[in-house]
Design a protein around this motif. Sequence first.
Motif, mmCIF file in Angstrom:
data_model
loop_
_atom_site.group_PDB
_atom_site.id
_atom_site.type_symbol
_atom_site.label_atom_id
_atom_site.label_comp_id
_atom_site.label_asym_id
_atom_site.label_seq_id
_atom_site.Cartn_x
_atom_site.Cartn_y
_atom_site.Cartn_z
ATOM 1 N N ASP A 115 28.790 4.222 -14.889
ATOM 2 C CA ASP A 115 29.543 5.132 -16.538
ATOM 3 C C ASP A 115 29.143 3.691 -17.830
ATOM 4 O O ASP A 115 28.940 3.752 -18.825
ATOM 5 C CB ASP A 115 30.877 5.713 -16.680
ATOM 6 C CG ASP A 115 31.070 6.206 -15.681
ATOM 7 O OD1 ASP A 115 30.256 7.413 -15.336
ATOM 8 O OD2 ASP A 115 32.263 6.584 -15.009
ATOM 9 N N TRP A 116 29.652 2.383 -17.024
ATOM 10 C CA TRP A 116 29.011 1.286 -18.476
ATOM 11 C C TRP A 116 27.356 0.696 -18.265
ATOM 12 O O TRP A 116 27.488 0.909 -20.069
ATOM 13 C CB TRP A 116 29.696 -0.081 -17.121
ATOM 14 C CG TRP A 116 29.732 -1.564 -17.898
ATOM 15 C CD1 TRP A 116 29.934 -1.723 -19.125
ATOM 16 C CD2 TRP A 116 28.603 -2.078 -17.694
ATOM 17 N NE1 TRP A 116 30.067 -3.343 -19.048
ATOM 18 C CE2 TRP A 116 28.826 -3.417 -18.663
ATOM 19 C CE3 TRP A 116 27.496 -2.460 -16.877
ATOM 20 C CZ2 TRP A 116 27.470 -4.147 -18.256
ATOM 21 C CZ3 TRP A 116 26.965 -3.770 -16.795
ATOM 22 C CH2 TRP A 116 27.050 -4.558 -17.526
ATOM 23 N N LEU A 117 26.559 1.262 -17.451
ATOM 24 C CA LEU A 117 25.557 0.897 -17.654
ATOM 25 C C LEU A 117 25.004 2.114 -18.383
ATOM 26 O O LEU A 117 24.361 2.278 -19.609
ATOM 27 C CB LEU A 117 24.626 1.732 -16.561
ATOM 28 C CG LEU A 117 24.718 0.217 -15.798
ATOM 29 C CD1 LEU A 117 23.673 0.249 -14.483
ATOM 30 C CD2 LEU A 117 23.960 -1.048 -15.968
ATOM 31 N N GLN A 119 26.741 3.731 -20.565
ATOM 32 C CA GLN A 119 27.735 2.993 -22.475
ATOM 33 C C GLN A 119 27.456 2.301 -22.706
ATOM 34 O O GLN A 119 26.934 2.142 -23.672
ATOM 35 C CB GLN A 119 29.150 2.705 -22.218
ATOM 36 C CG GLN A 119 29.905 2.498 -23.361
ATOM 37 C CD GLN A 119 31.189 1.729 -23.217
ATOM 38 O OE1 GLN A 119 31.740 2.379 -21.953
ATOM 39 N NE2 GLN A 119 31.901 1.800 -24.138
ATOM 40 N N GLU A 120 26.433 1.380 -22.198
ATOM 41 C CA GLU A 120 25.304 0.484 -22.435
ATOM 42 C C GLU A 120 24.303 0.449 -23.183
ATOM 43 O O GLU A 120 23.892 -0.191 -23.501
ATOM 44 C CB GLU A 120 25.394 -0.872 -21.620
ATOM 45 C CG GLU A 120 27.007 -2.039 -22.157
ATOM 46 C CD GLU A 120 28.052 -2.726 -22.640
ATOM 47 O OE1 GLU A 120 26.540 -2.626 -23.727
ATOM 48 O OE2 GLU A 120 28.824 -2.502 -23.289
ATOM 49 N N GLY A 121 23.806 1.802 -22.446
ATOM 50 C CA GLY A 121 21.988 2.524 -22.942
ATOM 51 C C GLY A 121 21.316 1.505 -21.776
ATOM 52 O O GLY A 121 20.805 1.339 -22.319
ATOM 53 N N ARG A 122 22.243 0.902 -20.836
ATOM 54 C CA ARG A 122 21.183 0.006 -19.570
ATOM 55 C C ARG A 122 20.586 1.182 -18.796
ATOM 56 O O ARG A 122 20.598 0.749 -17.232
ATOM 57 C CB ARG A 122 21.404 -0.708 -19.607
ATOM 58 C CG ARG A 122 21.906 -1.889 -20.901
ATOM 59 C CD ARG A 122 23.368 -3.186 -20.859
ATOM 60 N NE ARG A 122 22.411 -3.432 -19.103
ATOM 61 C CZ ARG A 122 22.630 -4.075 -18.088
ATOM 62 N NH1 ARG A 122 24.174 -4.793 -18.569
ATOM 63 N NH2 ARG A 122 22.501 -5.219 -17.389
ATOM 64 N N LYS A 142 23.464 -4.555 -10.773
ATOM 65 C CA LYS A 142 23.736 -4.523 -12.132
ATOM 66 C C LYS A 142 25.566 -5.373 -12.432
ATOM 67 O O LYS A 142 25.850 -4.847 -13.486
ATOM 68 C CB LYS A 142 23.394 -3.167 -12.713
ATOM 69 C CG LYS A 142 21.929 -2.872 -12.013
ATOM 70 C CD LYS A 142 21.293 -3.676 -12.918
ATOM 71 C CE LYS A 142 19.901 -3.533 -12.831
ATOM 72 N NZ LYS A 142 19.064 -4.462 -13.411
ATOM 73 N N THR A 144 28.614 -6.976 -13.405
ATOM 74 C CA THR A 144 28.630 -8.416 -13.656
ATOM 75 C C THR A 144 29.567 -9.501 -12.690
ATOM 76 O O THR A 144 30.146 -8.300 -12.240
ATOM 77 C CB THR A 144 29.623 -9.019 -14.848
ATOM 78 O OG1 THR A 144 30.944 -8.012 -15.149
ATOM 79 C CG2 THR A 144 28.635 -7.602 -16.147
#
Length: 432
Positions: A115-117, A119-122, A142, A144
Amino acid sequence: MSFQDIAIELKKPLDYKIQKAIEAIASGFAVNKHTAAIAFSGGKDSTVLWHLIRTYFPEKTVEIIYGNTGVEFPESLSFARKVGKEWGGEHFHETKLSRTKEEGLKYKAQREVLDWLIQEGRIGEVLKADGKLKSTRTLESKATPEMWEDFRTRKLIWPKDTPMSYWWCCDQYGFPILGKAASKLDARRINIDCFLQFSESASNKEELLQYYDVLKECKFSQHCCKLLKKDPSERMQTELDVDVIFKGLMASESRTRRTNFATRGYLYKSHRDHLGDDPFYHCNPLQIWTDDDIWEYIRLFDVPYAPLYDITWTDSKGVEHKIPRNGCFGCATDILFRDNHLEALRHTHPSQYKALMNYGMDEQLKKLFYARGSGTDTIKGVFEDPEGFLGGQTNLFDLVREKIDRRSIDDEYDPEFPDKVSHECLGEEDNP
């Protein structure tokens, strides 16, 4: 042999069936060049098979491979170890679970990283060109260092050397709910999430689209049978140099097993890498036996059996039931059928039942029933009352059976003859 021929054989008397079993066992020993073994579950069928081999082939040395899945009924586990020591001695072997080779994230943490990726567009960093996940390990890499530390604090990490247990499998793959026909995709759940959300391989078939809708809601899988039973047993067979495995399978148990017997007979050949060019044989001497035959044989020859079969429970109508089969207590592949595992477990082993529900099976059952169009007020009420659900105050399973069309669900899950499902359809599968 045709299904009609099998039906005729099933009606033959026990004396005839014993003789056919002896002949089948002899055929297995006739092709044995390395090591012969019995696949022993602690259940009544494999116990009878072992008794037959001990009785009619006492001169033969046979290794006993007991598949301990880690979620055995306690009554079956204690019986298996007792009879294993008395009958097998040094030839009794208990399988062990695989272990993780490095630390990894629990599903909740994997989902947070995904979900973080997004949101970050990654998200493109972890997907293949067609939108499927490259691998679970790629996704986890991925996260951190701060995220890993947070996950560690929240106990969302599987440490290195963690047993790949039933609980690990439910977290990473899904719960064993419904039969094999409903578990078409065999990959980690996070891979399936990406497939459902991003893959360009979507089908236009209405049946598959409906299946994907259910899969989006409910986290289920049949991978535990491979992970807990098949793989450990085959590792043990390799260690013991087994080339003939005797199993207590019966054609009367399921359509899959009838078909297998009709096409392959009592003895059939396959391949195992550890044997090189020599063949590997599966021998199923009890193919034409029924449960009634097994119990008749047990009574006639005073064969010991697991006390699990003597445990009874009474339903809401006052009808007394017994546990018909042993096996993993966490199995819900037969959830849509009467006298299913969980229905019995709720009455006979309430602590194990509550452990399953509290670990998350209740949530997945809830999602399954709603996804199948079963969110009636009655069922909703059951799920909004956890104590009633976990305590078994309401017969949830009777309610569910009335609401779910099971025509598309297979009649059983048979780990001996699973459908071949490729991991590649969902991206590269990891070596845990």
